[in-house]
Design a protein around this motif. Structure first.
Motif, PDB file in Angstrom:
ATOM      1  N   GLN A   6       0.659  -0.967  -7.460  1.00 23.96           N
ATOM      2  CA  GLN A   6      -0.783  -0.753  -7.417  1.00 23.96           C
ATOM      3  C   GLN A   6      -1.131   0.565  -6.713  1.00 23.96           C
ATOM      4  O   GLN A   6      -2.209   1.105  -6.901  1.00 23.96           O
ATOM      5  N   HIS A   7      -0.208   1.097  -5.915  1.00 18.99           N
ATOM      6  CA  HIS A   7      -0.453   2.360  -5.213  1.00 18.99           C
ATOM      7  C   HIS A   7      -0.559   3.549  -6.167  1.00 18.99           C
ATOM      8  O   HIS A   7      -0.977   4.636  -5.748  1.00 18.99           O
ATOM      9  N   TRP A   8      -0.211   3.358  -7.439  1.00 17.46           N
ATOM     10  CA  TRP A   8      -0.413   4.427  -8.427  1.00 17.46           C
ATOM     11  C   TRP A   8      -1.874   4.867  -8.449  1.00 17.46           C
ATOM     12  O   TRP A   8      -2.172   6.015  -8.786  1.00 17.46           O
ATOM     13  N   LEU A  38       6.062   0.711 -15.724  1.00 21.74           N
ATOM     14  CA  LEU A  38       6.534   0.006 -14.538  1.00 21.74           C
ATOM     15  C   LEU A  38       7.835  -0.685 -14.890  1.00 21.74           C
ATOM     16  O   LEU A  38       8.103  -0.963 -16.057  1.00 21.74           O
ATOM     17  N   ASP A  39       8.657  -0.959 -13.884  1.00 22.82           N
ATOM     18  CA  ASP A  39       9.993  -1.498 -14.118  1.00 22.82           C
ATOM     19  C   ASP A  39      10.122  -2.856 -13.435  1.00 22.82           C
ATOM     20  O   ASP A  39      10.139  -2.943 -12.205  1.00 22.82           O
ATOM     21  N   LEU A  53      -4.606  -1.416 -15.248  1.00 25.98           N
ATOM     22  CA  LEU A  53      -5.486  -1.352 -16.431  1.00 25.98           C
ATOM     23  C   LEU A  53      -6.949  -1.421 -16.010  1.00 25.98           C
ATOM     24  O   LEU A  53      -7.781  -0.631 -16.483  1.00 25.98           O
ATOM     25  N   GLN A  54      -7.281  -2.354 -15.129  1.00 31.77           N
ATOM     26  CA  GLN A  54      -8.666  -2.486 -14.672  1.00 31.77           C
ATOM     27  C   GLN A  54      -9.109  -1.229 -13.930  1.00 31.77           C
ATOM     28  O   GLN A  54     -10.250  -0.773 -14.107  1.00 31.77           O
ATOM     29  N   HIS A  55      -8.218  -0.663 -13.121  1.00 33.06           N
ATOM     30  CA  HIS A  55      -8.546   0.568 -12.398  1.00 33.06           C
ATOM     31  C   HIS A  55      -8.853   1.706 -13.380  1.00 33.06           C
ATOM     32  O   HIS A  55      -9.861   2.406 -13.233  1.00 33.06           O
TER      33      HIS A  55
END
Length: 142
Positions: A113-115, A51-52, A20-22
């Motif tokens: 986070q790698h998204w 996300l799961d 969200l912050q990204h």
């Protein structure tokens, strides 16, 4: 809740907040929905990043409700057009959900986070899939 479930849920919540912050730093109006998925708009289209908690390495980016299917005849054309999109666009899966065409990219990443490394390309790929699908539908109607 078991300890593993608690850890996975906490990891998903942390990843969601990071993503969200990204997205917000990139200028998107991102927020979470009632399921905890991240929703945002890009070039007029609404995306959902899921996300799961049970499989922290798995995530999917959805472009839902792209095209309503209004008749059995149109459904046949939709399936042919989806087949073309699925064949031509890397990673994208097009499918039908409750009478609507959806597009999806599913990924396995070491960390959710790698998204951040793939979101721009993934959104462009889904937008390209929607555009190609619309072109195929219009061509088949002629």
């Amino acid at each position: 809740m078991t300890t593993l479930t608690t850890v996975a849920t906490t990891a998903t919540a942390t990843a969601t907040e990071f993503l969200l912050q990204h997205l917000r730093a990139e200028g998107y109006q991102a927020q979470t929905d009632s399921d905890g998925d991240i929703v945002f708009r890009f070039e007029g289209m609404g995306y959902v990043l899921c996300l799961d908690a049970d499989d922290i390495q798995f995530g999917k980016l959805l472009l839902p409700n792209v095209w309503p299917i209004e008749s059995p005849q149109e459904q046949q054309r939709v399936l042919v057009a989806l087949d073309e999109v699925n064949r031509r666009i890397k990673l994208v899966k097009g499918h039908v959900v409750r009478g609507q065409v959806w597009f999806c990219i599913e990924m396995l990443l070491l960390e959710p986070q790698h998204w951040t490394h793939f979101l721009a390309r993934a959104t462009r790929s889904l937008a390209h899939a929607a555009s190609l699908f619309a072109s195929e539908m219009h061509a088949s109607a002629e």
